[in-house]
Write an enzyme that holds these catalytic residues in place. Sequence first.
Site, PDB file in Angstrom:
ATOM      1  N   GLU A  87      61.386  36.039 -45.833  1.00 40.31           N
ATOM      2  CA  GLU A  87      61.396  35.851 -44.378  1.00 40.31           C
ATOM      3  C   GLU A  87      60.036  36.230 -43.825  1.00 40.31           C
ATOM      4  O   GLU A  87      59.561  37.349 -44.033  1.00 40.31           O
ATOM      5  CB  GLU A  87      62.488  36.657 -43.688  1.00 40.31           C
ATOM      6  CG  GLU A  87      62.430  36.448 -42.176  1.00 40.31           C
ATOM      7  CD  GLU A  87      63.683  36.857 -41.425  1.00 40.31           C
ATOM      8  OE1 GLU A  87      63.660  36.788 -40.187  1.00 40.31           O
ATOM      9  OE2 GLU A  87      64.671  37.246 -42.073  1.00 40.31           O
ATOM     10  N   ASP A 139      49.513  40.351 -43.933  1.00 36.87           N
ATOM     11  CA  ASP A 139      49.372  38.968 -43.510  1.00 36.87           C
ATOM     12  C   ASP A 139      50.182  38.049 -44.421  1.00 36.87           C
ATOM     13  O   ASP A 139      50.044  38.085 -45.646  1.00 36.87           O
ATOM     14  CB  ASP A 139      47.898  38.576 -43.540  1.00 36.87           C
ATOM     15  CG  ASP A 139      47.683  37.123 -43.180  1.00 36.87           C
ATOM     16  OD1 ASP A 139      47.427  36.334 -44.104  1.00 36.87           O
ATOM     17  OD2 ASP A 139      47.796  36.781 -41.998  1.00 36.87           O
ATOM     18  N   ASP A 162      55.123  32.658 -33.481  1.00 37.05           N
ATOM     19  CA  ASP A 162      54.325  32.575 -32.262  1.00 37.05           C
ATOM     20  C   ASP A 162      53.950  31.117 -31.998  1.00 37.05           C
ATOM     21  O   ASP A 162      53.328  30.470 -32.843  1.00 37.05           O
ATOM     22  CB  ASP A 162      53.064  33.422 -32.427  1.00 37.05           C
ATOM     23  CG  ASP A 162      52.329  33.648 -31.113  1.00 37.05           C
ATOM     24  OD1 ASP A 162      52.282  32.718 -30.285  1.00 37.05           O
ATOM     25  OD2 ASP A 162      51.808  34.757 -30.917  1.00 37.05           O
ATOM     26  N   LYS A 166      48.881  27.353 -25.725  1.00 38.29           N
ATOM     27  CA  LYS A 166      47.685  26.663 -25.243  1.00 38.29           C
ATOM     28  C   LYS A 166      47.138  25.743 -26.339  1.00 38.29           C
ATOM     29  O   LYS A 166      47.031  26.142 -27.497  1.00 38.29           O
ATOM     30  CB  LYS A 166      46.628  27.674 -24.819  1.00 38.29           C
ATOM     31  CG  LYS A 166      47.031  28.511 -23.608  1.00 38.29           C
ATOM     32  CD  LYS A 166      45.932  29.485 -23.209  1.00 38.29           C
ATOM     33  CE  LYS A 166      46.359  30.306 -22.002  1.00 38.29           C
ATOM     34  NZ  LYS A 166      45.312  31.285 -21.603  1.00 38.29           N
ATOM     35  N   ASP A 198      61.860  27.742 -30.309  1.00 36.90           N
ATOM     36  CA  ASP A 198      62.345  27.378 -28.986  1.00 36.90           C
ATOM     37  C   ASP A 198      61.245  26.706 -28.158  1.00 36.90           C
ATOM     38  O   ASP A 198      61.365  26.590 -26.947  1.00 36.90           O
ATOM     39  CB  ASP A 198      62.922  28.588 -28.247  1.00 36.90           C
ATOM     40  CG  ASP A 198      61.937  29.734 -28.131  1.00 36.90           C
ATOM     41  OD1 ASP A 198      60.852  29.661 -28.733  1.00 36.90           O
ATOM     42  OD2 ASP A 198      62.255  30.721 -27.435  1.00 36.90           O
ATOM     43  N   LYS A 234      70.407  37.327 -29.014  1.00 37.62           N
ATOM     44  CA  LYS A 234      70.671  37.493 -27.583  1.00 37.62           C
ATOM     45  C   LYS A 234      69.676  36.678 -26.763  1.00 37.62           C
ATOM     46  O   LYS A 234      70.036  36.045 -25.769  1.00 37.62           O
ATOM     47  CB  LYS A 234      70.592  38.974 -27.213  1.00 37.62           C
ATOM     48  CG  LYS A 234      71.677  39.832 -27.833  1.00 37.62           C
ATOM     49  CD  LYS A 234      71.491  41.301 -27.476  1.00 37.62           C
ATOM     50  CE  LYS A 234      72.542  42.165 -28.154  1.00 37.62           C
ATOM     51  NZ  LYS A 234      72.334  43.611 -27.862  1.00 37.62           N
ATOM     52  N   PHE A 235      68.420  36.700 -27.183  1.00 44.87           N
ATOM     53  CA  PHE A 235      67.383  35.931 -26.497  1.00 44.87           C
ATOM     54  C   PHE A 235      67.712  34.443 -26.532  1.00 44.87           C
ATOM     55  O   PHE A 235      67.599  33.735 -25.529  1.00 44.87           O
ATOM     56  CB  PHE A 235      66.036  36.192 -27.167  1.00 44.87           C
ATOM     57  CG  PHE A 235      64.902  35.385 -26.613  1.00 44.87           C
ATOM     58  CD1 PHE A 235      64.167  35.847 -25.537  1.00 44.87           C
ATOM     59  CD2 PHE A 235      64.565  34.157 -27.169  1.00 44.87           C
ATOM     60  CE1 PHE A 235      63.121  35.096 -25.017  1.00 44.87           C
ATOM     61  CE2 PHE A 235      63.522  33.403 -26.662  1.00 44.87           C
ATOM     62  CZ  PHE A 235      62.803  33.876 -25.581  1.00 44.87           C
ATOM     63  N   GLU A 236      68.156  33.975 -27.694  1.00 44.85           N
ATOM     64  CA  GLU A 236      68.490  32.563 -27.861  1.00 44.85           C
ATOM     65  C   GLU A 236      69.698  32.181 -27.017  1.00 44.85           C
ATOM     66  O   GLU A 236      69.715  31.130 -26.364  1.00 44.85           O
ATOM     67  CB  GLU A 236      68.767  32.291 -29.337  1.00 44.85           C
ATOM     68  CG  GLU A 236      69.049  30.861 -29.687  1.00 44.85           C
ATOM     69  CD  GLU A 236      69.292  30.688 -31.178  1.00 44.85           C
ATOM     70  OE1 GLU A 236      69.611  29.556 -31.580  1.00 44.85           O
ATOM     71  OE2 GLU A 236      69.155  31.668 -31.939  1.00 44.85           O
TER      72      GLU A 236
END
Length: 254
Positions: A87, A139, A162, A166, A198, A234-236
């Site tokens: 992951e 990394d 992430d 932009k 998302d 929860k965010f989703e």
Amino acid sequence: MNTNTPAHPPEGAPLSEATQAALASAEHAPDSPGATHIRSFVHRRGHITQRQRDALEQLMGKWSVPYAPRPLDMAAAFGRQAPTILEIGFGMGETTEKIALARPGDNFLGVEVFNAGVGSLLHRIEESAISNLRIVQHDAVEVVRDMIAPDSLAGVHVYFPDPWPKKRHHKRRLLQPPFVALLASRLAPGGYLHCATDWEDYAVQMLEVLGGEPLLRNTADGYAPRPDFRPQTKFETRGLRLGHGVWDLMFKRA
């Protein structure tokens, strides 16, 4: 949602020298000679709680694997032979914890650069007595390139990386053709790569990049339904209630 931004402890009681040394590789380790890449994270100060700090201090040696520029012996790292799932960017570790608990027959190797996120997942591992989960704080590109043997992984999870929204920053997005090719080479035949985002334009890019990798084949006609093993965060849930979209992609190694 993971932002791939490493957090630094605020001023106050410092971590021990040993712990600081163990964490430093996530920020300062050089690339192998001749192998460079644009990092998908930036260095910024961030908040870390006392509980996360304590977990870093006390549990890194128990549940983490230090970065090393050589293939990791998975059987030695986990104390058993089992299918291994990688992951990348586990954020605060809530989803990682739930999946590892629900799939005790698999080994899970989580990679993250956040101090706060690593501390949070270390605490979850200890609190829930999860024996099939290990962490590498480094990394992700270097971990996959140097520590994961070819044809060795049963699966890879990349959830909500992430999006670098932009346009001038799109080059920093993690899922670029060279890295996807590297991930595909580390999957065993039949192994899967599962991504979720998302951000619709990132989903479009993911579909294009993954679809262009010769070693991978799409298991769906475009985007895939969310598999049962990926819990809805929860965010989703909040985003879906507000009409925001989430896109899953499921590809397998040919």
